[in-house]
Design a protein around this motif. Sequence first.
Motif, PDB file in Angstrom:
ATOM      1  N   HIS A  77      28.966   0.924  21.874  1.00  9.44           N
ATOM      2  CA  HIS A  77      27.564   0.897  22.295  1.00  9.44           C
ATOM      3  C   HIS A  77      27.295   2.248  22.942  1.00  9.44           C
ATOM      4  O   HIS A  77      28.184   3.118  22.926  1.00  9.44           O
ATOM      5  CB  HIS A  77      27.262  -0.296  23.208  1.00  9.44           C
ATOM      6  N   HIS A  79      26.139   3.311  26.189  1.00 12.53           N
ATOM      7  CA  HIS A  79      26.078   3.642  27.615  1.00 12.53           C
ATOM      8  C   HIS A  79      26.856   4.926  27.886  1.00 12.53           C
ATOM      9  O   HIS A  79      27.760   5.289  27.127  1.00 12.53           O
ATOM     10  CB  HIS A  79      26.609   2.480  28.455  1.00 12.53           C
ATOM     11  N   ASP A  81      29.183   5.881  29.693  1.00 14.20           N
ATOM     12  CA  ASP A  81      30.640   5.901  29.818  1.00 14.20           C
ATOM     13  C   ASP A  81      31.358   5.659  28.497  1.00 14.20           C
ATOM     14  O   ASP A  81      32.582   5.607  28.458  1.00 14.20           O
ATOM     15  CB  ASP A  81      31.110   4.873  30.870  1.00 14.20           C
ATOM     16  N   HIS A  82      30.591   5.546  27.403  1.00 14.97           N
ATOM     17  CA  HIS A  82      31.207   5.246  26.105  1.00 14.97           C
ATOM     18  C   HIS A  82      30.915   6.287  25.019  1.00 14.97           C
ATOM     19  O   HIS A  82      31.555   6.258  23.976  1.00 14.97           O
ATOM     20  CB  HIS A  82      30.785   3.845  25.629  1.00 14.97           C
ATOM     21  N   HIS A 182      25.179  -7.423  26.518  1.00  9.80           N
ATOM     22  CA  HIS A 182      25.337  -6.278  27.419  1.00  9.80           C
ATOM     23  C   HIS A 182      24.484  -5.104  26.934  1.00  9.80           C
ATOM     24  O   HIS A 182      23.972  -4.315  27.722  1.00  9.80           O
ATOM     25  CB  HIS A 182      26.810  -5.895  27.491  1.00  9.80           C
ATOM     26  N   ASP A 201      32.250  -3.734  25.931  1.00 10.32           N
ATOM     27  CA  ASP A 201      31.657  -4.272  27.160  1.00 10.32           C
ATOM     28  C   ASP A 201      31.103  -5.680  26.975  1.00 10.32           C
ATOM     29  O   ASP A 201      30.496  -6.231  27.889  1.00 10.32           O
ATOM     30  CB  ASP A 201      30.563  -3.330  27.690  1.00 10.32           C
TER      31      ASP A 201
HETATM   32 ZN   LIG Z   1      28.236  -0.664  28.742  1.00 12.25          ZN
END
Ligand SMILES: [Zn+2]
Length: 261
Positions: A77, A79, A81-82, A182, A201
């Motif tokens: 996904h 976000h 942090d990814h 999420h 996540d």
């Molecule tokens: Zn996430």
Amino acid sequence: MTLPVAAAWYQATRVDDATTLIIEPHIHVLEQANMWLVEGRDRDMILDTGMGVVPLRPFIDSLRRDPEKPIICVSSHTHIDHIGAVHEFETRLVHPLEADEMAAPSGLRTLFRRDMPEALLQTFLDAGYPPIGELLIEALPYAGYDPSGYLLQGAPATGLLKEGDSVDLGDRRYAVLHLPGHSPGGIGLFEAATGTLFAADAIYDGPLIYAGPSMSIAAYRKTFAKLRALPVNLVHGGHDPSFDRDRMLEIIDHYERLWAG
Ligand SMILES: [Zn+2]
Ligand SMILES: [Zn+2]
């Protein structure tokens, strides 16, 4: 505020013969995501690319038995942090519902707490994460690093992954599962031969985030129903340590009770 300088930015742990977990230990625990390198016979895969504070690709290539082998980058996904280092990989796959966001990130893009909306910070606190300091990093990657120079870049997808597709590494094959809740286009990768699920996540053994922008408890309930029905033995999550099926069911039960209350 003076931050210490990290001895090393990335930390790798070999999980099995083909799988290596990479983390960024000096990111605040909230955004300290798991990156998974799987080395296949014909090609390798990196699932998620962390925050992108410093280049990831040289570190990943240093771990690979054959750094010349093609490598597929899958974003579970989009976000912060990814997808931090997604632009460092030539082949970039993501679910269609998050392709625009990966090409031009519009969510959280900086390391500074002051750039994070209060409602989002409250969501993280409510979920059970400790407060964030001035920055999302707790050490500098090198002396003289300027956190204000950080900006989440993103990159356009070179291909799309949706439910029913698969990622084939030659000797390993992962079915793509659409696991929204999420995030709208969250995906997991399931290897039926071993019962191994990379869940990102959608589920991990720490505080789940389900109440932020573009999140949906209704979608999350369906995702959990799908996970319950899956013949899974081992779950590698997007954060925190891996766990077995019994623990997965405990986590699902916990959130379903929470949402029912
Ligand atoms: Zn996430
Ligand atoms: Zn995450």
